[in-house]
Design an enzyme around this catalytic site. Sequence first.
Site, PDB file in Angstrom:
ATOM      1  N   THR A  14      73.087   5.605  65.715  1.00  0.00           N
ATOM      2  CA  THR A  14      74.121   5.509  64.694  1.00  0.00           C
ATOM      3  C   THR A  14      74.119   4.118  64.068  1.00  0.00           C
ATOM      4  OG1 THR A  14      75.515   7.102  65.863  1.00  0.00           O
ATOM      5  CG2 THR A  14      76.604   5.669  64.263  1.00  0.00           C
ATOM      6  N   ALA A  30      64.971  -7.733  64.494  1.00  0.00           N
ATOM      7  CA  ALA A  30      63.537  -7.881  64.279  1.00  0.00           C
ATOM      8  C   ALA A  30      62.730  -7.597  65.541  1.00  0.00           C
ATOM      9  CB  ALA A  30      63.225  -9.282  63.773  1.00  0.00           C
ATOM     10  N   THR A  31      63.309  -7.831  66.710  1.00  0.00           N
ATOM     11  CA  THR A  31      62.586  -7.533  67.951  1.00  0.00           C
ATOM     12  C   THR A  31      62.259  -6.050  68.037  1.00  0.00           C
ATOM     13  OG1 THR A  31      63.477  -9.417  69.187  1.00  0.00           O
ATOM     14  CG2 THR A  31      62.758  -7.510  70.465  1.00  0.00           C
ATOM     15  N   HIS A  61      70.164 -11.962  60.551  1.00  0.00           N
ATOM     16  CA  HIS A  61      70.822 -13.224  60.913  1.00  0.00           C
ATOM     17  C   HIS A  61      69.960 -14.453  60.668  1.00  0.00           C
ATOM     18  CE1 HIS A  61      69.190 -14.485  64.980  1.00  0.00           C
ATOM     19  NE2 HIS A  61      68.736 -13.247  64.941  1.00  0.00           N
ATOM     20  N   GLN A 105      61.134 -15.500  59.669  1.00  0.00           N
ATOM     21  CA  GLN A 105      61.430 -16.880  59.293  1.00  0.00           C
ATOM     22  C   GLN A 105      61.011 -17.211  57.862  1.00  0.00           C
ATOM     23  OE1 GLN A 105      63.020 -19.132  61.178  1.00  0.00           O
ATOM     24  NE2 GLN A 105      63.096 -17.995  63.094  1.00  0.00           N
ATOM     25  N   CYS A 140      64.696 -18.309  71.964  1.00  0.00           N
ATOM     26  CA  CYS A 140      64.336 -17.195  72.844  1.00  0.00           C
ATOM     27  C   CYS A 140      63.820 -17.676  74.194  1.00  0.00           C
ATOM     28  CB  CYS A 140      63.273 -16.321  72.175  1.00  0.00           C
ATOM     29  SG  CYS A 140      63.792 -15.679  70.579  1.00  0.00           S
TER      30      CYS A 140
END
Length: 367
Positions: free
Chosen positions: A234, A70-71, A198, A178, A315
């Site tokens: 890839t 997601a970052t 995740h 979230q 984080c």
Amino acid sequence: MTYLDYQATTPLAPEAFEAMVPWLRDHHANPHSPHREGRRAKATVEVARDQVLAALAPGAEGRLFFTSGATEAANWAIAGTFERSGAARPKVVTIATEHSCVLDTVQALAARGAEVVVLPVGADGLVDRDAAVAAIDERTALVAAMLVNNEIGVVQPIAWLGELARSVGAVMVCDAVQGWGRVALPVSVCDLIAVSAHKIYGPKGIGALWVHAGTEPATLLYGGGQEGGLRSGTLSPALCAGFGVSAALLTQDDPSHVETLWDAARAVLSAPDWVLNGDAGARWHGNLNVRMDGLDVARLMSECRDIAFSAGSACASGSGRTSHVLRAIGLSDAQAKNAIRIGFGRYTRQEELVAALQAIDRAARGQ
């Protein structure tokens, strides 16, 4: 060990693990190769793409691009949209309680000439609507907002923000990491949606960016253009397969399970000693962020080492800084240091949750 840190990461679903095993153990072809084994790997990737699309934006007109997480998806959505917007729309609007992958990206854009507006929130953690109306105008390139806050669980009014952005021709970027699969996601007013595997019981190392037709961001990663000519690199068939299965399983979750856990958790960590951080109503009940005056969180975590919970977002752990989210809702540094975050979900059993929280409560009281 009792695991109560679902906001940092969720346990891997057994079904997702089983889907990944053949691609980790038996098959190794590059999904972008033209031979038979490569085509087989590509087929697995495309099945996974369809599964994620069906769970995230069923029936919506858009494309799904796999990313490393997601970052990357949020960085690409924000920076790529700003790159395409042109000089006529120099403004980028976001919220003070956003994830660092959003806040740091918009600050990086400020160094490139963006006019960044960071909207304040109230003590409840919800965006200041008057400030949003004043800031979001015809000069705005994009509005970036999180559906469910990763630290305090507050649900932002994405539908309202999206309509406001659309009314002035701005692009709406939603960090749904979230919230996806947990609360309603107003896809119809979103142009770009960032998600992560995740956080929905899938593997780490893969996420996705959903893009509404016509709002494709500029390319940030150059190379082979493997993802629709817009994102290079890839892909891992194993990670894609795990992501696809975990997304498909979201529809099978029972919302009442989390509600039962929430009620049980609040019965243990209750007022007046434990103070809830963020709005009591507009929130995801799988996230319990509370504080106790004078609490030494470092000591608490040491004494409760058999329980995995958080003193803030994963984080920022180890940074020594207090939570920017807790400061944004008006807490002092001392109050922010008195806060803990408990996260639970699909695989949490009520009895283990209650036992763990009772242990936390006793330790917090020095008993």
